[in-house]
Design a protein around this motif. Structure first.
Motif, PDB file in Angstrom:
ATOM      1  N   THR A  42       0.814  -1.060   0.028  1.00  0.00           N
ATOM      2  CA  THR A  42      -0.037  -0.170  -0.170  1.00  0.00           C
ATOM      3  C   THR A  42       0.778   1.420   0.116  1.00  0.00           C
ATOM      4  N   HIS A  43       1.977   1.102   0.711  1.00  0.00           N
ATOM      5  CA  HIS A  43       2.991   2.214   0.785  1.00  0.00           C
ATOM      6  C   HIS A  43       3.978   2.399  -0.227  1.00  0.00           C
ATOM      7  N   GLY A  44       3.827   1.625  -1.355  1.00  0.00           N
ATOM      8  CA  GLY A  44       4.569   1.715  -2.510  1.00  0.00           C
ATOM      9  C   GLY A  44       6.230   1.544  -2.227  1.00  0.00           C
ATOM     10  N   ALA A  45       7.165   2.184  -2.649  1.00  0.00           N
ATOM     11  CA  ALA A  45       8.490   1.811  -2.487  1.00  0.00           C
ATOM     12  C   ALA A  45       8.663   1.856  -1.203  1.00  0.00           C
ATOM     13  N   MET A  46       8.418   2.592  -0.372  1.00  0.00           N
ATOM     14  CA  MET A  46       8.682   2.751   1.009  1.00  0.00           C
ATOM     15  C   MET A  46       8.240   1.360   1.754  1.00  0.00           C
ATOM     16  N   GLY A  47       7.117   0.835   1.348  1.00  0.00           N
ATOM     17  CA  GLY A  47       6.570  -0.303   1.840  1.00  0.00           C
ATOM     18  C   GLY A  47       7.515  -1.391   1.636  1.00  0.00           C
ATOM     19  N   PHE A  48       7.724  -1.404   0.332  1.00  0.00           N
ATOM     20  CA  PHE A  48       8.709  -2.539  -0.037  1.00  0.00           C
ATOM     21  C   PHE A  48      10.212  -2.551   0.513  1.00  0.00           C
ATOM     22  N   MET A  49      10.691  -1.205   0.640  1.00  0.00           N
ATOM     23  CA  MET A  49      11.767  -1.166   1.412  1.00  0.00           C
ATOM     24  C   MET A  49      11.952  -1.646   2.840  1.00  0.00           C
ATOM     25  N   ALA A  50      10.683  -1.398   3.501  1.00  0.00           N
ATOM     26  CA  ALA A  50      10.437  -1.752   5.011  1.00  0.00           C
ATOM     27  C   ALA A  50      10.401  -3.219   4.843  1.00  0.00           C
ATOM     28  N   SER A  51       9.626  -3.954   4.041  1.00  0.00           N
ATOM     29  CA  SER A  51       9.443  -5.309   4.081  1.00  0.00           C
ATOM     30  C   SER A  51      10.618  -6.060   3.672  1.00  0.00           C
ATOM     31  N   SER A  52      11.359  -5.586   2.993  1.00  0.00           N
ATOM     32  CA  SER A  52      12.633  -6.290   2.363  1.00  0.00           C
ATOM     33  C   SER A  52      13.768  -5.966   3.192  1.00  0.00           C
ATOM     34  N   SER A  53      13.882  -5.273   4.294  1.00  0.00           N
ATOM     35  CA  SER A  53      14.956  -4.938   5.209  1.00  0.00           C
ATOM     36  C   SER A  53      15.023  -6.107   6.188  1.00  0.00           C
ATOM     37  N   PRO A  54      16.432  -6.368   6.430  1.00  0.00           N
ATOM     38  CA  PRO A  54      16.669  -7.698   7.283  1.00  0.00           C
ATOM     39  C   PRO A  54      16.206  -7.439   8.680  1.00  0.00           C
ATOM     40  N   ASN A  55      16.162  -6.129   9.272  1.00  0.00           N
ATOM     41  CA  ASN A  55      16.041  -5.885  10.567  1.00  0.00           C
ATOM     42  C   ASN A  55      15.379  -4.441  10.795  1.00  0.00           C
ATOM     43  N   LEU A  56      14.765  -4.168  11.958  1.00  0.00           N
ATOM     44  CA  LEU A  56      14.251  -2.823  12.098  1.00  0.00           C
ATOM     45  C   LEU A  56      15.088  -1.509  11.738  1.00  0.00           C
ATOM     46  N   LEU A  57      16.471  -1.708  12.563  1.00  0.00           N
ATOM     47  CA  LEU A  57      17.620  -0.691  12.312  1.00  0.00           C
ATOM     48  C   LEU A  57      17.734  -0.327  10.624  1.00  0.00           C
ATOM     49  N   ALA A  58      17.959  -1.610  10.297  1.00  0.00           N
ATOM     50  CA  ALA A  58      18.216  -1.196   8.606  1.00  0.00           C
ATOM     51  C   ALA A  58      17.072  -0.481   7.980  1.00  0.00           C
TER      52      ALA A  58
END
Length: 75
Positions: A42-58
């Motif tokens: 739903t959040h486009g590129a930022m949603g993809f970035m969050a879901s593909s990051s290895p952890n919260l800090l990244a």
């Protein structure tokens, strides 16, 4: 599919719709219920970035780098 610019909602219109829905629902949990329905895509590129990051800090570091390029500050 042809997207006509005059049929898209602006950010302000989207926020106003959410504010109206919150007032009409008289439900303090409205935001949580709505958020539960949204998926990362739903959040486009930022949603993809969050879901593909290895952890919260990244994720937070990526947001810190990416967000200034996407956010328009209105004074």
């Amino acid at each position: 599919m042809d997207k006509r610019e005059d049929t898209l909602l602006t950010s302000r219109q989207q926020i106003q719709i959410l504010k109206n829905a919150l007032c009409l629902s008289n439900d303090q949990m409205f935001g949580l219920r709505l958020g539960k329905c949204l998926t990362p895509t739903t959040h486009g590129a930022m949603g993809f970035m969050a879901s593909s990051s290895p952890n919260l800090l990244a994720t937070l570091k990526a947001f810190q780098t990416y967000l200034p390029t996407r956010v328009v500050v209105v004074k």
